[in-house]
Design a protein around this motif. Structure first.
Motif, PDB file in Angstrom:
ATOM      1  N   UNK A 109      -5.594 -19.723 -43.105  1.00  0.00           N
ATOM      2  CA  UNK A 109      -4.555 -19.613 -44.319  1.00  0.00           C
ATOM      3  C   UNK A 109      -3.413 -20.443 -43.954  1.00  0.00           C
ATOM      4  N   UNK A 110      -3.483 -21.570 -43.453  1.00  0.00           N
ATOM      5  CA  UNK A 110      -2.150 -22.255 -43.281  1.00  0.00           C
ATOM      6  C   UNK A 110      -1.196 -21.918 -42.134  1.00  0.00           C
ATOM      7  N   UNK A 111      -1.711 -20.887 -41.386  1.00  0.00           N
ATOM      8  CA  UNK A 111      -0.589 -20.501 -40.356  1.00  0.00           C
ATOM      9  C   UNK A 111      -0.341 -21.635 -39.253  1.00  0.00           C
ATOM     10  N   UNK A 112       0.532 -21.741 -38.605  1.00  0.00           N
ATOM     11  CA  UNK A 112       0.627 -22.731 -37.507  1.00  0.00           C
ATOM     12  C   UNK A 112      -0.461 -22.578 -36.224  1.00  0.00           C
ATOM     13  N   UNK A 113      -0.973 -23.498 -35.983  1.00  0.00           N
ATOM     14  CA  UNK A 113      -2.039 -23.448 -35.153  1.00  0.00           C
ATOM     15  C   UNK A 113      -2.506 -24.838 -34.566  1.00  0.00           C
ATOM     16  N   UNK A 114      -2.522 -25.138 -33.286  1.00  0.00           N
ATOM     17  CA  UNK A 114      -2.879 -26.643 -32.940  1.00  0.00           C
ATOM     18  C   UNK A 114      -4.130 -26.984 -33.139  1.00  0.00           C
ATOM     19  N   UNK A 115      -4.513 -28.310 -33.328  1.00  0.00           N
ATOM     20  CA  UNK A 115      -5.935 -28.773 -33.335  1.00  0.00           C
ATOM     21  C   UNK A 115      -6.735 -28.049 -32.348  1.00  0.00           C
ATOM     22  N   UNK A 116      -6.457 -28.227 -31.212  1.00  0.00           N
ATOM     23  CA  UNK A 116      -7.174 -27.878 -29.873  1.00  0.00           C
ATOM     24  C   UNK A 116      -7.610 -26.305 -30.064  1.00  0.00           C
ATOM     25  N   UNK A 117      -6.386 -25.595 -30.713  1.00  0.00           N
ATOM     26  CA  UNK A 117      -6.898 -24.004 -30.834  1.00  0.00           C
ATOM     27  C   UNK A 117      -7.833 -23.938 -31.679  1.00  0.00           C
ATOM     28  N   UNK A 118      -7.616 -24.577 -32.951  1.00  0.00           N
ATOM     29  CA  UNK A 118      -8.318 -24.273 -34.041  1.00  0.00           C
ATOM     30  C   UNK A 118      -9.695 -24.695 -33.706  1.00  0.00           C
ATOM     31  N   UNK A 119     -10.188 -25.777 -32.853  1.00  0.00           N
ATOM     32  CA  UNK A 119     -11.285 -26.422 -32.670  1.00  0.00           C
ATOM     33  C   UNK A 119     -12.056 -25.594 -31.595  1.00  0.00           C
ATOM     34  N   UNK A 120     -11.169 -24.844 -30.588  1.00  0.00           N
ATOM     35  CA  UNK A 120     -11.705 -23.835 -29.630  1.00  0.00           C
ATOM     36  C   UNK A 120     -12.178 -22.791 -30.431  1.00  0.00           C
ATOM     37  N   UNK A 121     -11.639 -22.421 -31.152  1.00  0.00           N
ATOM     38  CA  UNK A 121     -11.911 -21.037 -31.924  1.00  0.00           C
ATOM     39  C   UNK A 121     -13.105 -21.284 -32.609  1.00  0.00           C
ATOM     40  N   UNK A 122     -13.618 -22.693 -33.061  1.00  0.00           N
ATOM     41  CA  UNK A 122     -14.767 -23.188 -33.700  1.00  0.00           C
ATOM     42  C   UNK A 122     -15.995 -22.899 -32.898  1.00  0.00           C
ATOM     43  N   UNK A 123     -15.655 -23.521 -31.838  1.00  0.00           N
ATOM     44  CA  UNK A 123     -16.696 -23.568 -30.719  1.00  0.00           C
ATOM     45  C   UNK A 123     -17.129 -22.017 -30.326  1.00  0.00           C
ATOM     46  N   UNK A 124     -16.100 -21.091 -30.206  1.00  0.00           N
ATOM     47  CA  UNK A 124     -16.446 -19.833 -29.734  1.00  0.00           C
ATOM     48  C   UNK A 124     -17.242 -18.879 -30.990  1.00  0.00           C
ATOM     49  N   UNK A 125     -16.727 -19.308 -32.227  1.00  0.00           N
ATOM     50  CA  UNK A 125     -17.560 -18.668 -33.389  1.00  0.00           C
ATOM     51  C   UNK A 125     -19.053 -19.362 -33.304  1.00  0.00           C
ATOM     52  N   UNK A 126     -19.055 -20.613 -33.008  1.00  0.00           N
ATOM     53  CA  UNK A 126     -20.486 -21.148 -32.992  1.00  0.00           C
ATOM     54  C   UNK A 126     -21.140 -20.538 -31.760  1.00  0.00           C
ATOM     55  N   UNK A 127     -20.726 -20.444 -30.693  1.00  0.00           N
ATOM     56  CA  UNK A 127     -21.529 -19.998 -29.437  1.00  0.00           C
ATOM     57  C   UNK A 127     -21.606 -18.578 -29.517  1.00  0.00           C
ATOM     58  N   UNK A 128     -20.941 -17.764 -30.240  1.00  0.00           N
ATOM     59  CA  UNK A 128     -21.304 -16.355 -30.517  1.00  0.00           C
ATOM     60  C   UNK A 128     -22.218 -15.895 -31.355  1.00  0.00           C
ATOM     61  N   UNK A 129     -22.714 -17.221 -32.228  1.00  0.00           N
ATOM     62  CA  UNK A 129     -23.784 -17.059 -33.401  1.00  0.00           C
ATOM     63  C   UNK A 129     -24.968 -17.492 -32.864  1.00  0.00           C
ATOM     64  N   UNK A 130     -25.087 -18.254 -31.692  1.00  0.00           N
ATOM     65  CA  UNK A 130     -26.432 -18.891 -31.559  1.00  0.00           C
ATOM     66  C   UNK A 130     -26.893 -18.364 -30.139  1.00  0.00           C
ATOM     67  N   UNK A 131     -27.911 -17.907 -29.801  1.00  0.00           N
ATOM     68  CA  UNK A 131     -28.441 -17.503 -28.587  1.00  0.00           C
ATOM     69  C   UNK A 131     -28.143 -18.693 -27.514  1.00  0.00           C
ATOM     70  N   UNK A 132     -27.940 -17.975 -26.208  1.00  0.00           N
ATOM     71  CA  UNK A 132     -28.100 -19.011 -25.076  1.00  0.00           C
ATOM     72  C   UNK A 132     -28.021 -17.884 -23.983  1.00  0.00           C
TER      73      UNK A 132
END
Length: 424
Positions: A109-132
């Motif tokens: 929601x527009x709060x301060x976050x760096x590019x790397x922080x947001x994209x790392x969170x995206x990776x974690x979310x993707x990883x948590x939803x796919x079995x490995x």
């Protein structure tokens, strides 16, 4: 331009700094996302100054040879952002990436976050939803305050060689930098430690002792080195005769040893060790370019074309060592660098093995060092230097004037990414 590219452009403006080392924003966002970092498949967390990517690539190759499904998060990307997130062995699809980035952008929601922080969170979310079976996480910068350092209990931590780099963020001495890297060590979790300079090793060992984290240290608990046309690895479980790593350069034996030590700590053996060396792929690390328009321009004059993205003094030493072991041929560099790097420290070892340097500015990169400045610094270390307005011009001039030579494009991963993009 895909949907994910548009979102990534937008999120660049959510924080005034590109890099702002802190875990507060990351923890807040992950909590809002349901803490996906707590449900990742077994995590191997990798920090270090040099060799992180190559070591990760070899661990991944070893695990996948045993039929393991492996998530991997690396940075930076070379040609496309999708390279950073590998889901169960394949790059994240555009639709999946766009959907996850949209979801995170809305929750943030527009709060301060760096590019790397947001994209790392995206990776974690993707990883948590796919079995490995495993998740390989490469630290972005440092370790202690890096956005990846939110996994409470990884299966294993790995620290590759530590040297001086990113001093504006990590400190200006080797012990200070090592302390940041050692920040990924976790209580009771085994750490695999690559060969280190003594001041760095002392810091790592002190931090491990505080956390009761058992270490497997190169030169103490395991050994790796060249042997004839191959290499050997030895630990308390025995000795393994192995081929040379497919990734070129003598420094890759060191990285291979670290990867094998990690695989052994995870319970794997000689077959996985051999696959780690034979099957690993890591672009822009002394990579021979063999096809594409840039290669055709060089090949017309019987020139070899190579690419490397190393950019600090240790990277320069590794490139020089690799070139010195190749069959003799005149070596000409095309070099573009960022203004945040120790250019003299990087170029000094290369001056021992190269015949000339043609400096270029990195296209589209705000922090590029002007070609004239790079050329001036090359001359200071005794490397005959010229400038060219762009890569194509530099390559044409060098190939025409120096047929049957080895041309190496080097100095920055950002330049390497442009080369791989332009070369198709």
């Amino acid at each position: 331009m895909g949907g994910s590219d548009l979102i990534l452009q937008r999120v660049m403006g959510l924080h005034p700094k590109i890099i702002d080392l802190s875990l507060d924003r990351m923890r807040r966002l992950l909590a809002d996302l349901g803490d996906p970092q707590d449900t990742l498949p077994s995590v191997v967390h990798i920090a270090g100054t040099n060799g992180k990517g190559s070591t990760l690539a070899m661990i991944r190759a070893g695990l996948e040879s045993a039929g393991q499904r492996v998530h991997a998060y690396t940075s930076p990307h070379l040609a496309r952002f999708h390279e950073r997130i590998r889901l169960s062995g394949t790059l994240i699809p555009e639709e999946s990436l766009s959907n996850i980035l949209t979801e995170i952008e809305e929750i943030n929601a527009g709060r301060p976050i760096t590019f790397f922080e947001l994209t790392t969170a995206a990776a974690f979310l993707a990883f948590s939803r796919h079995p490995a079976d495993f998740t390989l996480l490469e630290v972005g910068l440092g370790g202690r305050l890096d956005a990846t350092n939110v996994v409470a209990r990884p299966a294993l931590t790995v620290i590759t060689p530590v040297s001086i780099d990113h001093t504006q963020y990590l400190g200006d001495t080797l012990p200070k930098i090592a302390a940041e890297k050692a920040g990924i060590l976790k209580r009771g979790v085994t750490g695999i430690i690559a060969p280190q300079q003594e001041p760095a090793l002392e810091v790592i060992e002190r931090q491990a002792a505080r956390l009761s984290a058992p270490l497997q240290i190169a030169g103490q608990h395991w050994h790796a080195g060249p042997e004839g046309d191959g290499m050997v690895f030895q630990d308390e479980r025995g000795l393994i005769d192995l081929p040379r790593p497919v990734l070129p350069g003598p420094h890759q034996i060191e990285n291979a040893g670290t990867a094998i030590a990690a695989l052994r700590a995870l319970g794997f053996g000689a077959p996985e060790a051999e696959a780690a060396l034979n099957n690993a792929s890591w672009p822009a690390r002394m990579q021979r370019l063999r096809e594409g328009p840039l290669v055709e321009a060089a090949a017309a004059q019987s020139c070899e074309l190579w690419l490397d993205g190393g950019h600090n003094p240790a990277g320069g030493e590794a490139i020089a060592a690799t070139l010195s072991q190749m069959p003799p041929k005149p070596v000409h560099l095309i070099c573009g660098m960022l203004n945040t790097k120790d250019v003299i420290g990087y170029l000094r070892p290369l001056a021992r093995v190269a015949d000339s340097l043609t400096a270029i500015s990195i296209p589209g990169e705000a922090n590029t060092l002007p070609a004239e400045t790079t050329a001036g610094l090359a001359a200071k270390v005794g490397l005959p230097a010229a400038t060219a307005p762009d890569l194509g011009t530099a390559l044409d001039r060098l190939a025409s004037a120096n047929p049957v030579s080895r041309i190496l494009i080097c100095g920055s991963l950002y330049l390497a990414g442009r080369v791989l993009t332009d070369n198709g």
